[in-house]
Design a protein around this motif. Structure first.
Motif, PDB file in Angstrom:
ATOM      1  N   CYS A   4       4.635   3.425   0.491  1.00  0.00           N
ATOM      2  CA  CYS A   4       3.386   3.664   1.233  1.00  0.00           C
ATOM      3  C   CYS A   4       2.922   2.392   1.930  1.00  0.00           C
ATOM      4  CB  CYS A   4       2.301   4.229   0.329  1.00  0.00           C
ATOM      5  SG  CYS A   4       2.666   5.866  -0.300  1.00  0.00           S
ATOM      6  N   GLY A   5       3.860   1.574   2.351  1.00  0.00           N
ATOM      7  CA  GLY A   5       3.534   0.353   3.081  1.00  0.00           C
ATOM      8  C   GLY A   5       3.212  -0.839   2.202  1.00  0.00           C
ATOM      9  N   TYR A   6       3.239  -0.683   0.903  1.00  0.00           N
ATOM     10  CA  TYR A   6       2.924  -1.785  -0.007  1.00  0.00           C
ATOM     11  C   TYR A   6       4.189  -2.300  -0.665  1.00  0.00           C
ATOM     12  CZ  TYR A   6      -1.876  -0.489   0.703  1.00  0.00           C
ATOM     13  OH  TYR A   6      -3.084  -0.223   1.298  1.00  0.00           O
ATOM     14  N   HIS A   7       4.251  -3.617  -0.777  1.00  0.00           N
ATOM     15  CA  HIS A   7       5.417  -4.254  -1.373  1.00  0.00           C
ATOM     16  C   HIS A   7       5.256  -4.338  -2.888  1.00  0.00           C
ATOM     17  CE1 HIS A   7       7.844  -7.800  -2.641  1.00  0.00           C
ATOM     18  NE2 HIS A   7       8.739  -7.096  -1.964  1.00  0.00           N
ATOM     19  N   PHE A   8       6.312  -3.974  -3.579  1.00  0.00           N
ATOM     20  CA  PHE A   8       6.354  -4.107  -5.030  1.00  0.00           C
ATOM     21  C   PHE A   8       7.538  -4.990  -5.370  1.00  0.00           C
ATOM     22  CE2 PHE A   8       4.000  -0.282  -4.254  1.00  0.00           C
ATOM     23  CZ  PHE A   8       2.982  -0.334  -5.198  1.00  0.00           C
ATOM     24  N   PRO A   9       7.386  -5.845  -6.384  1.00  0.00           N
ATOM     25  CA  PRO A   9       8.458  -6.786  -6.727  1.00  0.00           C
ATOM     26  C   PRO A   9       9.787  -6.078  -7.029  1.00  0.00           C
ATOM     27  CG  PRO A   9       6.461  -7.221  -8.009  1.00  0.00           C
ATOM     28  CD  PRO A   9       6.246  -5.931  -7.275  1.00  0.00           C
ATOM     29  N   ALA A  10      10.855  -6.736  -6.641  1.00  0.00           N
ATOM     30  CA  ALA A  10      12.186  -6.181  -6.877  1.00  0.00           C
ATOM     31  C   ALA A  10      12.441  -5.981  -8.364  1.00  0.00           C
ATOM     32  CB  ALA A  10      13.246  -7.083  -6.274  1.00  0.00           C
ATOM     33  N   SER A  11      11.757  -6.763  -9.181  1.00  0.00           N
ATOM     34  CA  SER A  11      11.957  -6.641 -10.632  1.00  0.00           C
ATOM     35  C   SER A  11      11.537  -5.264 -11.148  1.00  0.00           C
ATOM     36  CB  SER A  11      11.180  -7.732 -11.370  1.00  0.00           C
ATOM     37  OG  SER A  11       9.787  -7.600 -11.100  1.00  0.00           O
ATOM     38  N   GLU A  12      10.709  -4.556 -10.380  1.00  0.00           N
ATOM     39  CA  GLU A  12      10.292  -3.210 -10.787  1.00  0.00           C
ATOM     40  C   GLU A  12      11.306  -2.147 -10.378  1.00  0.00           C
ATOM     41  OE1 GLU A  12       6.199  -2.192 -10.074  1.00  0.00           O
ATOM     42  OE2 GLU A  12       5.599  -4.287 -10.220  1.00  0.00           O
ATOM     43  N   GLY A  13      12.308  -2.577  -9.623  1.00  0.00           N
ATOM     44  CA  GLY A  13      13.367  -1.648  -9.231  1.00  0.00           C
ATOM     45  C   GLY A  13      12.892  -0.590  -8.265  1.00  0.00           C
ATOM     46  N   ASN A  14      13.629   0.508  -8.191  1.00  0.00           N
ATOM     47  CA  ASN A  14      13.308   1.598  -7.270  1.00  0.00           C
ATOM     48  C   ASN A  14      12.414   2.658  -7.896  1.00  0.00           C
ATOM     49  OD1 ASN A  14      14.829   0.510  -5.190  1.00  0.00           O
ATOM     50  ND2 ASN A  14      16.698   1.500  -5.910  1.00  0.00           N
ATOM     51  N   ASP A  15      12.014   2.433  -9.123  1.00  0.00           N
ATOM     52  CA  ASP A  15      11.239   3.441  -9.839  1.00  0.00           C
ATOM     53  C   ASP A  15       9.853   2.895 -10.182  1.00  0.00           C
ATOM     54  OD1 ASP A  15      10.759   5.889 -10.975  1.00  0.00           O
ATOM     55  OD2 ASP A  15      11.634   5.343 -12.904  1.00  0.00           O
ATOM     56  N   GLY A  69      -4.257   1.071   8.439  1.00  0.00           N
ATOM     57  CA  GLY A  69      -3.402  -0.103   8.280  1.00  0.00           C
ATOM     58  C   GLY A  69      -2.309  -0.236   9.318  1.00  0.00           C
ATOM     59  N   THR A  70      -2.154   0.757  10.159  1.00  0.00           N
ATOM     60  CA  THR A  70      -1.101   0.731  11.166  1.00  0.00           C
ATOM     61  C   THR A  70      -1.617   0.067  12.431  1.00  0.00           C
ATOM     62  OG1 THR A  70      -0.182   2.760  10.277  1.00  0.00           O
ATOM     63  CG2 THR A  70       0.487   2.165  12.507  1.00  0.00           C
ATOM     64  N   GLU A  71      -0.885  -0.903  12.900  1.00  0.00           N
ATOM     65  CA  GLU A  71      -1.314  -1.663  14.078  1.00  0.00           C
ATOM     66  C   GLU A  71      -0.788  -1.043  15.362  1.00  0.00           C
ATOM     67  OE1 GLU A  71      -0.274  -5.735  13.538  1.00  0.00           O
ATOM     68  OE2 GLU A  71      -1.297  -5.863  11.614  1.00  0.00           O
ATOM     69  N   VAL A  72      -1.161   0.191  15.594  1.00  0.00           N
ATOM     70  CA  VAL A  72      -0.780   0.893  16.815  1.00  0.00           C
ATOM     71  C   VAL A  72      -2.063   1.434  17.430  1.00  0.00           C
ATOM     72  CG1 VAL A  72       0.506   2.844  17.764  1.00  0.00           C
ATOM     73  CG2 VAL A  72       1.455   1.535  15.865  1.00  0.00           C
ATOM     74  N   ASP A  73      -2.224   1.216  18.714  1.00  0.00           N
ATOM     75  CA  ASP A  73      -3.406   1.726  19.394  1.00  0.00           C
ATOM     76  C   ASP A  73      -3.244   3.216  19.663  1.00  0.00           C
ATOM     77  OD1 ASP A  73      -4.651  -0.749  19.468  1.00  0.00           O
ATOM     78  OD2 ASP A  73      -3.676  -1.293  21.361  1.00  0.00           O
ATOM     79  N   GLY A  74      -4.376   3.891  19.745  1.00  0.00           N
ATOM     80  CA  GLY A  74      -4.326   5.305  20.091  1.00  0.00           C
ATOM     81  C   GLY A  74      -5.043   6.161  19.079  1.00  0.00           C
ATOM     82  N   GLU A  75      -5.343   7.365  19.515  1.00  0.00           N
ATOM     83  CA  GLU A  75      -6.064   8.299  18.671  1.00  0.00           C
ATOM     84  C   GLU A  75      -5.185   8.837  17.546  1.00  0.00           C
ATOM     85  OE1 GLU A  75      -8.710  12.343  19.369  1.00  0.00           O
ATOM     86  OE2 GLU A  75      -7.385  11.635  20.946  1.00  0.00           O
TER      87      GLU A  75
END
Length: 117
Positions: A4-15, A69-75
């Motif tokens: 969801c656009g947030y970084h989680f440490p690699a130590s937490e793996g894919n789960d 949080g998205t840096e795109v202009d527009g409606e």
């Protein structure tokens, strides 16, 4: 790992636990009183339908967070496949029947634009 656009440490793996993702999404976001509308379309640009995301659900908060949080202009802002699949997966787990039909649609291959008002 980005969820969801947030970084989680690699130590937490894919789960990464959904609770951690929900906590990050909720930080600094006040989604109350906002309307979230999704517009689906084919890859060819044919508009299929407009869907309102139920307020008070994780999906609602996550789309407000994504939109703001998205840096795109527009409606309208295009929702990337990864984001919509991740939002759908977590919403299925925590929102239950409130977003059940929405999540089925988000699992398809169509494109979605989000609008927050």
């Amino acid at each position: 790992m980005f969820i969801c656009g947030y970084h989680f440490p690699a130590s937490e793996g894919n789960d990464v636990a959904f609770d951690k993702v929900i906590e990050k999404v909720n930080e600094g976001i006040d989604a109350s009183g906002k309307t979230v509308t999704l517009t689906s379309e084919t890859r060819e640009g044919v508009q299929l339908e407009t869907i309102e995301v139920p307020a008070g659900t994780f999906a609602h908060t996550a789309f407000v967070d994504y939109y703001e949080g998205t840096e795109v202009d527009g409606e309208f802002k295009m929702v990337y496949y990864t984001n919509k699949y991740q939002i759908s997966e977590i919403s299925k787990s925590v929102d239950g029947d409130a977003t059940k039909d929405l999540c089925k649609k988000l699992d398809d291959m169509n494109l979605y634009r989000v609008k927050v008002a």
